[in-house]
Design a protein around this motif. Structure first.
Motif, mmCIF file in Angstrom:
data_model
loop_
_atom_site.group_PDB
_atom_site.id
_atom_site.type_symbol
_atom_site.label_atom_id
_atom_site.label_comp_id
_atom_site.label_asym_id
_atom_site.label_seq_id
_atom_site.Cartn_x
_atom_site.Cartn_y
_atom_site.Cartn_z
ATOM 1 N N PRO A 276 -7.869 -3.832 1.557
ATOM 2 C CA PRO A 276 -8.141 -2.930 1.972
ATOM 3 C C PRO A 276 -9.299 -2.062 3.102
ATOM 4 O O PRO A 276 -8.687 -1.524 3.975
ATOM 5 N N GLU B 146 -1.809 -6.668 4.113
ATOM 6 C CA GLU B 146 -1.092 -6.515 2.922
ATOM 7 C C GLU B 146 -1.734 -7.464 2.073
ATOM 8 O O GLU B 146 -1.401 -7.560 0.626
ATOM 9 N N PHE C 170 0.712 -0.819 0.028
ATOM 10 C CA PHE C 170 0.377 0.038 -0.371
ATOM 11 C C PHE C 170 0.810 1.405 0.031
ATOM 12 O O PHE C 170 2.163 1.297 0.248
#
Length: 1587
Positions: free
Chosen positions: A138, A133, A65
């Protein structure tokens, strides 16, 4: 003791307002942490539960991310601040207890509980984040977002309250809270950024993201760039690889491909852009600076690495400072434990001042631990970044060199401006120098800073005296540099000697059979020993300098410490306190390393400057002219070419193709006459060409090469025929004129009705693939790739079985291929099997025939072929195969009898065209030339007849090839199983043994190495090493006693003033002992460094001496079975390792091991409690080294084995430039080079990553040792430790961290290097021949054998006790002076019989009696020196002619001339410069084969023995010379016994006796006349066949 959150009951009051209760504010801080734990734990457990059922997620889901690294860094800082907060809470709590204002023994949980929970929550947050991750989900990040917001708010309230109650930065807790607010705020912003970029919530369309393209490719196994920060820092991702190596070896498949960013191509483009950008439009010719382009392409990672390096160096100074703090405050705490302290209290909460925390020893110990961990992590990160950059740079440089090489002008190569050697040096040496320079370059600017900082700190601790010590270190640094340069010089000269020695050894091994037969082994052995002696002298100097360097490194810190404390004593009249003394000691240890390394770095910098200069010259050298005329519109076709590289099909020969030639572009020079347009493939108009100098080699060339016809170029040697071909190919520089290639014809297909469309498409593609842009070209000096025979012939074209077979038949390669061990899959080339000239040339011609090109250039394809083969090649290959295909053929030849086949002839003379036209034209217009050719052709015909009579050269070549394999096969059939086992042990590739073989250290081999060094030296080394280390410990121990005595005295002085008078005496006594100990330490350093080096030297001397003697005296069978390359490897690579690499490794290993052991011993003797911590650490260390050694060995092997093909590919390309360019295969070769570079770089990257893996782990272990030692000394306070001793223990613990990884790395290196000793050892166990015999040499008569009478009685002979006999019960009698001929088919035992006379083979039954003495009883030396033999293949040694005829120097010149006269060589030798002392090059290359054979005859004649044996000695001589020879033998050897082994029977028709052998038995035995009368006899049939 009561536990309550706020301490005592009255603290729960909230009458002043809720938020004004400090305890409540702390409770509020707990809320977010608890919230996070409650929410994430279920998610994590559900996630883990479901994950365990799935297979391990593949790494292609590793998406990062945004803000990934920043988040990790912030989280780590957060953890650190939480630890500080926790420590502060505990310390405050303790002091609250001791003030005793409150009820005894209540714990104030609110002081440290929230900090602890915060620590747990922060850890959880990062684990949670990592899992989200990897599963790329998310939405769950919202939880973290809420947590950061809540934590931020609660901490802000706390900070606001503190400010309200005037708690300021002078209180530690205020600072900590402020930091926490900042960190939570930053983490919150990172989280918001993720939402902004990924839009996973609050946005309508979340963004779809793909993992990086490297990870979509499952071949990429190097994950360093893709894993998270923690894994990056600790190389956690390498665990499976390194652990797995234990079970089965790491192979190339396992390490996969490189990530795109690290591939050579990517980096080449970066470097090339940086390089080309410097060429400005104003100044297009100025040479771009390589330094600048390197900086532009690779500057950023180097800056990053330097930053890491600076951080690590600064953190390194934390060690000494923490030690001084711990030692200082231990004393203070001892005293102040009872005294009272006051505390600041605000709203019911206690605060302590900011400085107070750093005076707590436990806190300092933890800080020291963290500083060490961080320092080591940064250091390894810095190393890794530089290494990765260095590897990238090397890949880019190699690609740059290769690309330049493909464009080098040929004249450069041939005129010697750029030799092969130089290019190989650029590849093998210069690029590596630059790579190493990059590895070391952060040191260049980090070290001065480190040294300056160190000196400042020393000054702060000890004042002026510290500067004295530091100056000792600094002043001795230049000496280090001098020694380093001297070392480099000595290494160079020893390299020259060792190449010389290798050359001699190679010659001996190649001619070993002859040396043994002539009993000359010892003479040649001595000459090698002499060269080895020179080499050893160099090595001795080398050893001396190395030991000086090691000595300096060990002695400087002792000298510096001595100088400092002695000065301190004289200046301040006192001794420093323990805290200062040991901090200074630790600082000196830190300072020595950069100074020692600085000399190396400076040397590398100087080398790098030279390398860059060489590279610059190379990149600026001339390139080949732009050959746009040859490619019409090149760019278009390159694309097509690329597409068709894989797709071209073999030409479809069943369809006739009609070419229309009208549509090719006309040259601009002059309008063409219609007649010329017909059919020209290549046309040269008034060309003047040169090879670089301005003198034109070819002048005034006007020729046309007709399309689809056979053109021959003839002329005398050196009249420019080959140059003409190269000029047409654009390899020469054109001064004037132009070469014009017609474009490939646009084709009109003639479609018969039944051809389907797909067929038409296919042939359409054929036509495109048959484009002119590539010319099939066979050079005169054949050029082979290191590849299989098949690859050499197809040369990148698609394989078509039928076509391949036709080509092989046309070149009559089938019989040769059948002889090779793996048929056409056998590796040939430099590293493969050596083929003879003719075989190599035929493979090159086959390559040219196989290619699908319109135009074929053959440069003298018949030069190395005998007559039958050239006829076959001409008829089948050129006339049938190429002409059927309507390909345009241009051929340079000397064989004029083929001119009748030519459609067009170009006759050349002295670089210009004499005539061109058809044979008829020349016959009518130039009668003189035609007649000249005719006479030459007649001569050719006579040669032809003569050639047919003798056995052709090809069969001889095939025979030698077969001999080479026959001896090996014979062995392998019999003892197949043994052999396989031997081979596997040799290569260590046996799979079944893997598990147990891999973790053991080869102690036996080590012992063998040591014992060959001599027992006295071993004893000396061991004892001096142990003594040295004990003395060094004694020095430090004494220092501890001295400094502690001082502090103890000062304590007692306060109470007893009477002692002061006696105080001065013990101090000077301490100093005296200290000086003596230091002096002893320095001398011992010198002794140890010398003993190790000289132990290594004597071991090397003995091992080589024994190896040489063993091998030279080994039976001939050993050489038949063992490949030459393997023996040579023992003398080159392995000897080099034993000479130069083992001693320093051994020294380093013993030094670091003893340092670690002495350190651990010191710590445990001071604080025995430390031993408890040592057990788990020891176990961890054992496993780390066990796994690492195995993996490292495999990776090192991979690195070595992938480097060789890369270097070979470079040298191969450099040799075959013209061919590659003619074929237009540059792209394919570049591709291959990039692949090879990437493979090697992958291996090297993994190797260095494995080293980092090890170092990070051992460094962390070292940090734990320091922590354990500090903890142990703090807890053991009750036992009233002297503070000096604590300092001593901690200083030693610090050194352990530096040396632990060296122990393992040196172990791994030593293990790899010991394999060299093992290989040499395996040869030392070979049996020698029995040289003694049962008779004494003195009992043999001086002139034996006088008459030359030979009785062979019931003789049985075998090559090896394992093999079948080759001669079975042979009986014969040869009376003195008889001329005997022995004949028989190949393998019938003729040559074995000749070897039996010399006792070279195992005679296990029967005997040979010469002049009444059984030869088996004689000493070998005597027997062999009294007989003579002429071998089938002539062997000459480099040296003079005199040396070749008579190496023992026993004969007079007259005798030598007489021998030369008999051998018909006298006139030739007289003409040579120097006569008898004329030079013979290696292998006698400067004489023809026939002349070499005659020299061998002369050699046999020089030794006037009464028995001469000729083993097929006339095989390589032409008929005329052979007849002379026969006469000579009959006259000069009239009174001697001559045994001739013949393979052309007519040579023995005049003999007195003929023996015909078959399968080791005598078949016929009589006079030749008698044997000829038996018509069905074997001999008669031989003679018929031979006539």
């Amino acid at each position: 003791m009561a536990l309550s959150f706020c301490g005592n009951d009255d603290a729960y009051g909230v009458e002043n307002g809720t938020l004004n209760n400090g305890c409540f504010v702390d409770a509020l801080n707990l809320v977010p942490h608890v919230f996070l734990l409650f929410i994430t734990f279920p998610i994590l457990f559900i996630g883990w539960g479901s994950q365990s059922s799935k297979v391990q997620i593949h790494h292609n889901t590793w998406l990062h991310f945004p803000g990934h690294n920043l988040r990790w860094i912030l989280t780590f800082s957060l953890l650190f601040v939480h630890v500080c907060e926790f420590a502060e809470g505990i310390v405050s709590n303790k002091s609250v207890e001791t003030t005793g204002r409150w009820t005894m023994g209540t714990n104030h949980l609110h002081l440290y509980m929230p900090a602890f929970m915060g620590f747990v929550a922060a850890t959880t947050s990062v684990v949670y984040y990592h899992n989200i991750e990897t599963s790329n989900f998310p939405k769950l990040l919202l939880v973290l977002f809420i947590y950061w917001v809540l934590a931020f708010i609660t901490k802000s309230i706390k900070l606001w309250k503190y400010a309200e109650f005037d708690v300021g930065p002078q209180h530690l807790r205020f600072c900590i809270t402020g930091l926490l607010v900042l960190l939570y705020g930053l983490l919150m912003s990172v989280e918001i950024n993720v939402i902004r970029v990924r839009r996973y919530v609050f946005f309508a369309n979340p963004q779809k993201v793909k993992p990086p393209e490297d990870l979509q490719d499952l071949g990429v196994r190097f994950l360093q760039p893709f894993v998270n920060l923690l894994s990056k820092a600790t190389y956690w991702w390498m665990n499976p690889l390194i652990m797995g190596a234990h079970k089965r070896p790491i192979e190339l498949k396992k390490i996969g491909k490189l990530p795109i960013a690290m591939r050579a191509l990517t980096n080449y483009l970066r470097l090339k852009d940086a390089y080309e950008d410097q060429r400005t439009p104003e100044d297009p010719n100025r040479a771009p600076s390589i330094w600048r382009s390197m900086y532009r392409a690779f500057g950023r990672p180097i800056l990053l690495s330097s930053t890491f390096r600076y951080l690590a160096d600064l953190l390194g100074f934390a060690g000494p400072l923490c030690i001084s703090g711990i030692v200082k405050f231990l004393k203070v705490e001892e005293r102040n434990a009872t005294s009272d302290k006051t505390m600041d209290t605000y709203f019911g909460v206690h605060f302590m001042s900011s400085t107070k925390l750093l005076q707590n020893t436990s806190v300092l110990a933890v800080l020291l631990f963290l500083a060490l961990i961080l320092q080591r992590t940064f250091l390894q990160a810095s190393y890794y970044v530089t290494i990765e950059t260095g590897i990238n740079l090397r890949g880019a440089l190699l690609a740059m060199i290769y690309n330049k090489m493909l464009r080098l002008s040929t004249s450069n190569m041939s005129m010697g401006e750029m030799t092969l050697g130089q290019i190989n040096n650029l590849v093998a040496i210069e690029t590596n120098q630059l790579m190493w320079f990059l590895f070391l370059c952060p040191n260049l600017w980090a070290m001065p800073v480190q040294i300056v900082m160190g000196v400042i700190l020393l000054y702060y601790l000890l004042g002026l005296s510290a500067l004295v010590g530091a100056s000792v270190i600094v002043l001795l640094a230049p000496i280090q540099y001098l020694i380093a340069t001297k070392l480099a010089d000595t290494q160079k000269s020893s390299l020259e000697h060792s190449t010389d020695r290798l050359k001699k050894t190679t010659e001996i091994l190649k001619g070993i059979k002859l040396l043994k037969l002539y009993a000359w082994e010892n003479i040649f052995c001595d000459s090698v020993e002499e060269t080895r002696g020179k080499e050893l002298t160099c090595l001795r100097t080398f050893a001396l300098y190395t030991s000086m360097s090691i000595f300096m490194n060990a002695a400087i810190p002792i000298a510096a410490v001595l100088a400092t404390f002695a000065m301190h004593h004289f200046i301040n009249k006192s001794v420093p306190s323990p805290s200062e003394a040991f901090a200074a000691l630790a600082l000196f240890h830190i300072l020595v390393t950069p100074l020692f390394l600085l000399s190396t770095v400076v040397r590398f910098a100087v080398k790098a400057l030279v390398s860059v200069q060489k590279l610059g010259e190379f990149l600026q050298s001339d390139e080949i002219g732009d050959d746009s005329w040859r490619n019409g519109d090149m760019s278009v076709f390159l694309e097509a070419g690329k597409k068709h590289l894989g797709a071209t099909k073999a030409i479809n020969r069943k369809q006739p193709m009609r070419y229309q030639m009208d549509n090719y572009e006309q040259p601009t020079r002059r309008p063409m006459r219609p007649s010329e347009t017909e059919d020209v493939a290549v046309k040269v108009s008034n060309g003047f060409f040169t090879w670089g100098s301005n003198l034109s080699t070819l002048s005034d060339i006007n020729i046309r090469i007709p399309t689809g016809q056979l053109t021959m170029i003839v002329g005398q040697v050196g009249c420019g025929k080959s140059s003409l071909l190269l000029a047409m190919l654009g390899e020469m520089q054109a001064i004037d004129g132009r070469v014009h290639w017609s474009k490939p014809p646009e084709c009109e297909m003639v479609h018969e009705a039944n051809i389907s469309w797909s067929k038409a498409e296919e042939s359409d593609e054929d036509i495109r693939s048959k484009n002119r842009y590539s010319v099939a070209y066979a050079t005169q000096k054949s050029w082979l790739l290191n590849a299989t025979v098949e690859d050499n012939i197809t040369f990148g074209s698609p394989f078509s079985k039928q076509r391949y077979k036709e080509v092989i038949d046309a070149c009559s390669l089938q019989p040769d291929i059948d002889l090779l061990p793996f048929g056409d899959q056998t590796e040939i080339g430099e590293r493969g099997i050596n083929l003879s000239g003719g075989q190599r040339q035929r493979i090159c011609v086959a390559r040219a025939l196989y290619q699908n090109t319109n135009i074929v250039f053959l440069d003298d394809p018949f030069s190395a072929l005998d007559i039958h083969l050239s006829d076959h090649l001409m008829q089948e290959g050129i006339l049938k195969f190429l002409q059927d295909d309507k390909r345009t053929v241009v051929m340079v030849t000397h064989k004029l009898q083929y001119l009748i086949h030519a459609d067009w002839i170009i006759a050349m003379k002295d670089g210009s065209i004499l005539r061109e036209g058809t044979l008829k034209d020349i016959q009518t217009h130039d009668v003189e030339l035609y007649d000249h050719w005719k006479t030459l052709m007649n001569r050719h015909d006579q040669e032809l007849e003569k050639d047919i009579q003798q056995d052709s050269q090809t069969t001889l070549e095939r025979k030698t090839l077969r001999r080479a394999f026959y001896s090996r096969e014979a062995k392998s059939q019999v003892d197949d199983e043994d052999e396989e086992e031997e081979v596997e042990e040799e290569d260590d590739d046996n799979m079944s043994m893997t598990t147990n073989r891999r973790s053991k250290i080869p102690w036996k081999v080590c012992w063998c190495y040591m014992s060959s060094g001599g027992f006295f030296m071993v004893f000396l080394m061991v004892s001096s090493k142990l003594l040295k280390h004990s003395v060094i410990v004694a020095i430090d121990y004494w220092l501890a006693l001295w400094t502690s005595s001082q502090t103890n005295q000062s304590l007692t002085n306060a109470t007893l003033p009477t002692r002061s008078a006696e105080e001065a005496e013990p101090d000077s006594y301490f100093l005296l002992v200290f000086i003596i100990l230091c002096a002893a330490g320095i001398t011992l350093c010198l002794i140890t460094s010398l003993t190790v080096e000289f132990l290594g030297l004597s071991a090397a001397t003995n091992l080589h001496h024994n190896l040489l003697n063993k091998i030279i005296h080994a039976p001939i069978r050993f050489f038949d079975v063992t490949p030459l390359g393997q023996i040579l490897n023992r003398f080159s690579a392995d000897t080099n390792i034993i000479d130069q690499h083992i001693p320093p490794t051994l020294e380093s290993l013993t030094r670091s091991t003893l340092l670690c052991l002495s350190a651990i011993g010191v710590i445990s003797s001071i604080t025995p409690i430390f031993l408890i911590a040592l057990i788990p650490l020891g176990i961890a260390f054992y496993f780390i080294q066990k796994y690492f050694r195995v993996a490292s060995k495999d990776l090192q092997d991979l690195d070595d084995s992938t480097q060789l093909p890369l270097l070979c590919h470079f040298s191969e390309t450099a040799e075959g430039l013209t061919t590659i360019r003619a074929f237009r295969h540059e792209a394919r070769f570049k591709q291959r080079m990039l692949e090879l570079t990437d493979t090697n770089n992958t291996a090297y990257l993994f190797l260095s990553a494995a080293n980092r893996w090890l170092e990070v782990r051992t460094d962390y272990l070292g940090a734990v040792i320091v922590l354990a030692a500090a903890g142990a000394s703090i807890w053991s306070l009750e036992y009233s430790l002297r503070s000096g001793m604590v300092g001593l223990g901690l200083t030693y613990a610090l050194t352990v961290t530096n040396y632990l990884n060296w122990v393992v790395r040196n172990l791994a290196d030593l293990e790899v290097q010991m394999s060299a000793v093992k290989k040499v050892n395996s040869f030392l166990s070979t049996e020698s021949e029995n040289y003694e015999g049962s008779m004494d040499a003195s009992q043999v008569p001086e002139n034996w054998p006088q008459d030359g009478e030979i009785k062979i009685q019931d003789l049985c002979v075998r090559y090896d006790p394992m093999l079948k006999p080759v001669l079975k019960h042979v009986n014969a009698y040869i009376s003195p002076g008889q001329k005997v001929g022995i004949c028989g088919r190949t393998g019938s035992g003729k040559s074995s019989l000749s070897l039996a006379f010399f006792n070279m083979v195992d005679i296990f039954e029967g005997r040979i009696v010469i002049d009444g003495i059984d030869i088996c009883k004689l000493p070998l030396q005597t027997l062999r020196s009294r007989l003579s033999i002429i071998l089938q293949d002539p062997v000459l040694f480099s040296g003079s002619i005199r040396f070749n005829l008579d190496p023992e120097r026993t004969c007079t010149d007259d005798r030598l001339w007489e021998a030369l006269e008999i051998a018909q060589l006298k006139n030739m030798v007289k003409a040579l410069p120097g006569g008898l002392d004329a030079v013979v090059t290696e292998g006698g290359e400067n004489f023809s084969v026939g002349q070499r054979q005659l020299f061998c005859l002369a050699r046999a004649f020089v030794r006037k023995s009464s028995i001469l044996i000729m083993d097929e000695a006339t095989a390589s001589i032409d008929m005329a010379t052979e007849n002379i020879l026969q006469k000579v033998v009959m006259t000069a050897f009239a009174d001697r016994t001559v045994v001739t082994i013949a393979h052309r029977v007519h040579t023995i028709l005049t003999a007195d006796l003929v023996i015909v052998m078959k399968r080791g038995n005598i078949l016929e035995y009589d006079k030749p006349e008698t044997l000829l009368e038996q018509e069905d006899g074997m001999f008669a049939s031989f003679v018929k066949a031979d006539m």
